[in-house]
Design a protein around this motif. Structure first.
Motif, PDB file in Angstrom:
ATOM      1  N   ARG A 244       0.857  -1.195   0.000  1.00 45.88           N
ATOM      2  CA  ARG A 244       0.000   0.000   0.000  1.00 45.88           C
ATOM      3  C   ARG A 244       0.892   1.245   0.000  1.00 45.88           C
ATOM      4  NH1 ARG A 244      -4.636  -1.793  -1.733  1.00 45.88           N
ATOM      5  NH2 ARG A 244      -5.358   0.345  -1.285  1.00 45.88           N
ATOM      6  N   PRO A 245       1.377   1.654  -1.166  1.00 39.88           N
ATOM      7  CA  PRO A 245       2.370   2.735  -1.256  1.00 39.88           C
ATOM      8  C   PRO A 245       1.846   4.109  -0.848  1.00 39.88           C
ATOM      9  CG  PRO A 245       1.655   2.041  -3.440  1.00 39.88           C
ATOM     10  CD  PRO A 245       1.108   1.042  -2.482  1.00 39.88           C
ATOM     11  N   LYS A 246       0.520   4.261  -0.694  1.00 40.37           N
ATOM     12  CA  LYS A 246      -0.029   5.559  -0.284  1.00 40.37           C
ATOM     13  C   LYS A 246      -0.498   5.566   1.171  1.00 40.37           C
ATOM     14  CE  LYS A 246      -1.566   6.963  -4.906  1.00 40.37           C
ATOM     15  NZ  LYS A 246      -2.722   7.425  -5.724  1.00 40.37           N
ATOM     16  N   ALA A 247      -0.385   4.442   1.837  1.00 35.46           N
ATOM     17  CA  ALA A 247      -0.897   4.335   3.201  1.00 35.46           C
ATOM     18  C   ALA A 247       0.001   5.062   4.197  1.00 35.46           C
ATOM     19  CB  ALA A 247      -1.032   2.873   3.611  1.00 35.46           C
ATOM     20  N   ARG A 248      -0.638   5.628   5.221  1.00 37.19           N
ATOM     21  CA  ARG A 248       0.075   6.179   6.370  1.00 37.19           C
ATOM     22  C   ARG A 248      -0.336   5.375   7.604  1.00 37.19           C
ATOM     23  NH1 ARG A 248       2.771  10.840   5.819  1.00 37.19           N
ATOM     24  NH2 ARG A 248       2.420  12.056   3.909  1.00 37.19           N
ATOM     25  N   VAL A 249       0.635   5.111   8.460  1.00 39.31           N
ATOM     26  CA  VAL A 249       0.382   4.337   9.675  1.00 39.31           C
ATOM     27  C   VAL A 249       0.488   5.266  10.872  1.00 39.31           C
ATOM     28  CG1 VAL A 249       1.173   2.432  11.122  1.00 39.31           C
ATOM     29  CG2 VAL A 249       1.264   2.235   8.625  1.00 39.31           C
ATOM     30  N   MET A 250      -0.592   5.348  11.649  1.00 39.56           N
ATOM     31  CA  MET A 250      -0.667   6.216  12.824  1.00 39.56           C
ATOM     32  C   MET A 250      -0.668   5.349  14.084  1.00 39.56           C
ATOM     33  SD  MET A 250      -0.863   9.114  11.321  1.00 39.56           S
ATOM     34  CE  MET A 250      -1.475  10.006   9.897  1.00 39.56           C
ATOM     35  N   ILE A 251       0.363   5.518  14.911  1.00 39.82           N
ATOM     36  CA  ILE A 251       0.553   4.679  16.088  1.00 39.82           C
ATOM     37  C   ILE A 251       0.419   5.540  17.344  1.00 39.82           C
ATOM     38  CG2 ILE A 251       2.137   3.144  17.301  1.00 39.82           C
ATOM     39  CD1 ILE A 251       3.434   2.564  14.568  1.00 39.82           C
ATOM     40  N   VAL A 252      -0.564   5.213  18.175  1.00 38.99           N
ATOM     41  CA  VAL A 252      -0.832   5.959  19.402  1.00 38.99           C
ATOM     42  C   VAL A 252      -0.392   5.121  20.600  1.00 38.99           C
ATOM     43  CG1 VAL A 252      -2.619   6.982  20.860  1.00 38.99           C
ATOM     44  CG2 VAL A 252      -2.783   7.165  18.359  1.00 38.99           C
ATOM     45  N   GLY A 253       0.344   5.726  21.517  1.00 40.42           N
ATOM     46  CA  GLY A 253       0.722   5.017  22.735  1.00 40.42           C
ATOM     47  C   GLY A 253       2.029   5.510  23.305  1.00 40.42           C
ATOM     48  N   GLY A 254       2.215   5.270  24.594  1.00 42.33           N
ATOM     49  CA  GLY A 254       3.415   5.712  25.276  1.00 42.33           C
ATOM     50  C   GLY A 254       4.525   4.684  25.218  1.00 42.33           C
ATOM     51  N   GLN A 255       5.613   4.973  25.927  1.00 37.30           N
ATOM     52  CA  GLN A 255       6.797   4.118  25.893  1.00 37.30           C
ATOM     53  C   GLN A 255       7.033   3.390  27.208  1.00 37.30           C
ATOM     54  OE1 GLN A 255      10.265   5.653  23.716  1.00 37.30           O
ATOM     55  NE2 GLN A 255       9.193   7.605  23.508  1.00 37.30           N
ATOM     56  N   ASP A 256       6.087   3.496  28.142  1.00 34.54           N
ATOM     57  CA  ASP A 256       6.224   2.785  29.413  1.00 34.54           C
ATOM     58  C   ASP A 256       5.717   1.353  29.259  1.00 34.54           C
ATOM     59  OD1 ASP A 256       7.248   5.044  30.665  1.00 34.54           O
ATOM     60  OD2 ASP A 256       5.247   5.813  31.138  1.00 34.54           O
ATOM     61  N   VAL A 257       5.549   0.656  30.367  1.00 35.83           N
ATOM     62  CA  VAL A 257       5.022  -0.710  30.369  1.00 35.83           C
ATOM     63  C   VAL A 257       3.779  -0.747  31.250  1.00 35.83           C
ATOM     64  CG1 VAL A 257       5.459  -3.108  31.002  1.00 35.83           C
ATOM     65  CG2 VAL A 257       7.269  -1.754  29.944  1.00 35.83           C
ATOM     66  N   SER A 258       2.665  -1.123  30.666  1.00 31.94           N
ATOM     67  CA  SER A 258       1.439  -1.303  31.441  1.00 31.94           C
ATOM     68  C   SER A 258       1.329  -2.726  31.964  1.00 31.94           C
ATOM     69  CB  SER A 258       0.222  -0.978  30.577  1.00 31.94           C
ATOM     70  OG  SER A 258       0.215   0.367  30.164  1.00 31.94           O
ATOM     71  N   TYR A 259       1.733  -3.699  31.128  1.00 33.63           N
ATOM     72  CA  TYR A 259       1.545  -5.106  31.466  1.00 33.63           C
ATOM     73  C   TYR A 259       2.781  -5.898  31.029  1.00 33.63           C
ATOM     74  CZ  TYR A 259      -3.208  -3.255  31.071  1.00 33.63           C
ATOM     75  OH  TYR A 259      -4.335  -2.467  31.177  1.00 33.63           O
ATOM     76  N   GLY A 260       3.040  -6.965  31.749  1.00 30.68           N
ATOM     77  CA  GLY A 260       4.093  -7.872  31.329  1.00 30.68           C
ATOM     78  C   GLY A 260       5.489  -7.417  31.709  1.00 30.68           C
ATOM     79  N   GLN A 361      -2.518  -9.301   4.947  1.00 33.12           N
ATOM     80  CA  GLN A 361      -3.552  -9.732   3.997  1.00 33.12           C
ATOM     81  C   GLN A 361      -4.907  -9.126   4.341  1.00 33.12           C
ATOM     82  OE1 GLN A 361      -4.349 -13.932   4.139  1.00 33.12           O
ATOM     83  NE2 GLN A 361      -5.342 -13.970   2.132  1.00 33.12           N
ATOM     84  N   SER A 362      -5.262  -9.129   5.616  1.00 29.39           N
ATOM     85  CA  SER A 362      -6.587  -8.645   6.027  1.00 29.39           C
ATOM     86  C   SER A 362      -6.691  -7.128   5.917  1.00 29.39           C
ATOM     87  CB  SER A 362      -6.882  -9.092   7.458  1.00 29.39           C
ATOM     88  OG  SER A 362      -6.967 -10.498   7.529  1.00 29.39           O
ATOM     89  N   VAL A 363      -5.649  -6.408   6.318  1.00 32.11           N
ATOM     90  CA  VAL A 363      -5.674  -4.945   6.187  1.00 32.11           C
ATOM     91  C   VAL A 363      -5.777  -4.556   4.716  1.00 32.11           C
ATOM     92  CG1 VAL A 363      -4.343  -2.828   6.494  1.00 32.11           C
ATOM     93  CG2 VAL A 363      -4.460  -4.497   8.350  1.00 32.11           C
ATOM     94  N   CYS A 364      -4.987  -5.183   3.871  1.00 33.92           N
ATOM     95  CA  CYS A 364      -5.037  -4.867   2.438  1.00 33.92           C
ATOM     96  C   CYS A 364      -6.393  -5.215   1.834  1.00 33.92           C
ATOM     97  CB  CYS A 364      -3.916  -5.612   1.703  1.00 33.92           C
ATOM     98  SG  CYS A 364      -2.268  -4.985   2.066  1.00 33.92           S
ATOM     99  N   ARG A 365      -6.977  -6.302   2.315  1.00 31.23           N
ATOM    100  CA  ARG A 365      -8.310  -6.683   1.813  1.00 31.23           C
ATOM    101  C   ARG A 365      -9.329  -5.591   2.103  1.00 31.23           C
ATOM    102  NH1 ARG A 365     -11.913 -11.719   4.198  1.00 31.23           N
ATOM    103  NH2 ARG A 365     -13.790 -11.334   2.938  1.00 31.23           N
ATOM    104  N   LEU A 366      -9.296  -5.027   3.309  1.00 28.58           N
ATOM    105  CA  LEU A 366     -10.262  -3.989   3.664  1.00 28.58           C
ATOM    106  C   LEU A 366      -9.966  -2.671   2.952  1.00 28.58           C
ATOM    107  CD1 LEU A 366     -10.824  -4.610   7.482  1.00 28.58           C
ATOM    108  CD2 LEU A 366     -12.253  -5.304   5.570  1.00 28.58           C
ATOM    109  N   LEU A 367      -8.698  -2.372   2.755  1.00 33.55           N
ATOM    110  CA  LEU A 367      -8.358  -1.151   2.026  1.00 33.55           C
ATOM    111  C   LEU A 367      -8.788  -1.248   0.561  1.00 33.55           C
ATOM    112  CD1 LEU A 367      -4.803  -0.417   3.474  1.00 33.55           C
ATOM    113  CD2 LEU A 367      -6.921   0.836   3.944  1.00 33.55           C
ATOM    114  N   GLU A 368      -8.779  -2.461   0.040  1.00 37.10           N
ATOM    115  CA  GLU A 368      -9.161  -2.680  -1.360  1.00 37.10           C
ATOM    116  C   GLU A 368     -10.668  -2.777  -1.521  1.00 37.10           C
ATOM    117  OE1 GLU A 368      -7.841  -2.632  -5.110  1.00 37.10           O
ATOM    118  OE2 GLU A 368      -6.446  -2.818  -3.441  1.00 37.10           O
ATOM    119  N   ASP A 369     -11.335  -3.425  -0.579  1.00 37.78           N
ATOM    120  CA  ASP A 369     -12.772  -3.690  -0.678  1.00 37.78           C
ATOM    121  C   ASP A 369     -13.524  -2.735   0.254  1.00 37.78           C
ATOM    122  OD1 ASP A 369     -15.353  -4.671  -0.792  1.00 37.78           O
ATOM    123  OD2 ASP A 369     -14.761  -6.780  -0.648  1.00 37.78           O
ATOM    124  N   LYS A 370     -13.855  -1.561  -0.224  1.00 33.82           N
ATOM    125  CA  LYS A 370     -14.498  -0.545   0.607  1.00 33.82           C
ATOM    126  C   LYS A 370     -15.919  -0.935   0.995  1.00 33.82           C
ATOM    127  CE  LYS A 370     -11.647   3.221  -1.168  1.00 33.82           C
ATOM    128  NZ  LYS A 370     -10.741   3.133  -0.012  1.00 33.82           N
TER     129      LYS A 370
END
Length: 410
Positions: A244-260, A361-370
């Motif tokens: 997906r050459p036009k996709a942007r990925v937005m990642i939300v979250g901190g750098q601490d540890v909540s679990y594990g 595969q699943s992300v690309c499927r949804l981006l392709e099949d609106k």
């Protein structure tokens, strides 16, 4: 009725319930937390401080000792309140940090209701789920550690009149003798606020304007860590961005540890797994947004073309239900308790947590099949509204649950 909430980081899961009860005529609502005295949304908050250091003599007692110290500090403050004439009719508490251990010794007549979030187990949940992070202890030591980790809850459950869990699966983690006393009521989400917005727009880095016309993949954790599948998501990025050459990925979250487990000293999980893949991706299309103001977070979900949610079998994140309510097209792991709220090919595409190729595969499927993406998003929102709406479903049930505690005998 006098109602007391206890949560070391109040309001926590009670952020809607406590103010709603405070506004309801006839109730006097207070809370106790680890901090200072305050007034919050009509709730008188009493603070307590832990002054004694944790110095357990046995490694297996370290976790329990920390909880006993909190319980002791809270009990001393509670006794001072009692001596000044305050006695609650009902106490609603999260027992996870130990504060409830001695409240019935101070107020024996109060009805105690607990938020039963999760009961640790050797099998079928988070422990041992991810072979990449095996336990450093032998099986017997690990079993003993978990037994002691649950000791605080078992002591609290023994004095509770009733409990509440947010999902059926989280209730099922408890032994049957306790599970039969647990009701399932979710904390609730604001489905009026969290709704789709086809004309939403927001600025990226103060420069680029993003709209629903852009191809945006979202991933949200409180903190970026293995428990929420951050490592698997990172490993999917090279192929995902290649396809997906036009996709942007937005990642939300901190750098601490909540679990594990904690990462190696001096490092963060975010850094470790980003370093694995950053030389294989166009870094200008991957955006780490940290912790966002809530209005901006809602906008981001409204912009999302596909939202990805991965988790060990553990407690369910509010962010998944928020994404459902906003009508996101969702790709999620086929783990508990995700399968309590999403159905494969009906309201989401569910994938194997350990197979980044399925995620791609699943992300690309949804981006392709609106059309499919729209169908899944609409079904997800419909389920969020019908089952998790704060004002019409969850909050009324919670308030009724609190009211019912007063009539339960010991």
């Amino acid at each position: 009725m006098k109602i007391l909430f206890i949560h070391q980081n109040f309001p926590g899961q009670f952020k809607h319930l406590a103010p709603a009860l405070a506004k309801d005529n006839g109730h006097e609502v207070a809370a106790m937390h680890m901090g200072v005295d305050a007034v919050w949304q009509g709730v008188q908050v009493f603070g307590y401080q832990v002054k004694t250091k944790t110095t357990a003599t046995h490694a297996l007692l370290t976790d329990l000792q920390a909880k006993v110290l909190r319980a002791e500090a809270l009990a001393k403050r509670a006794l001072a309140l009692k001596q000044n004439g305050y006695t609650p009719d009902v106490i609603v508490a999260h027992p996870g940090w130990g504060e409830t251990l001695f409240v019935k010794q101070v107020w024996p007549t109060a009805r105690l209701g607990l938020y039963a979030e999760f009961f640790y187990s050797q099998d079928g949940a988070d422990v041992g789920f991810d072979p990449e992070f095996p336990s450093a202890q032998d099986p017997l030591s690990n079993a003993c550690r978990l037994r002691m980790k649950n000791a605080n809850q078992l002591l609290a459950l023994d004095e509770a009149q009733r409990c509440v869990s947010p999902t059926k699966w989280q209730k099922s983690t408890y032994p049957e003798k306790w599970a039969q006393h647990i009701d399932v009521i979710h904390d609730g989400i604001d489905t009026e606020l969290l709704r789709p917005n086809p004309v939403v727009a927001m600025q990226l880095n103060g420069q680029q304007n993003l709209t629903r016309e852009d191809e945006i993949i979202t991933f949200v954790n409180r903190n970026l860590e293995p428990y929420r599948g951050y490592h698997q998501f990172m490993r999917a990025l090279p192929e995902l961005l290649r396809q997906r050459p036009k996709a942007r990925v937005m990642i939300v979250g901190g750098q601490d540890v909540s679990y594990g487990a904690l990462p190696p000293k001096g490092k963060t999980w975010r850094e470790i797994f980003w370093n694995e893949v950053k030389d294989q991706v166009d870094t200008s299309r991957v955006h780490f947004l940290g912790h966002m103001p809530y209005p901006d977070f809602v906008k981001l979900l409204q912009l999302s073309s596909v939202h990805v949610y991965l988790t060990y079998p553990f407690v369910l994140s509010w962010s998944l239900l928020e994404a459902m309510s906003v009508q996101c097209a969702i790709v999620a792991s086929n783990t508990a308790p995700v399968m309590d709220v999403l159905e494969h090919e009906h309201s989401a595409l569910l994938i194997d947590f350990f197979k980044p190729s399925e995620l791609v595969q699943s992300v690309c499927r949804l981006l392709e099949d609106k059309v499919l993406a729209s169908h899944l998003g609409a079904a997800a929102r419909a389920h969020a509204v019908s089952s998790f709406d704060l004002r019409n479903i969850c909050l009324p049930q919670q308030m009724q649950w609190v009211q019912s505690l007063a009539s339960i005998n010991s």
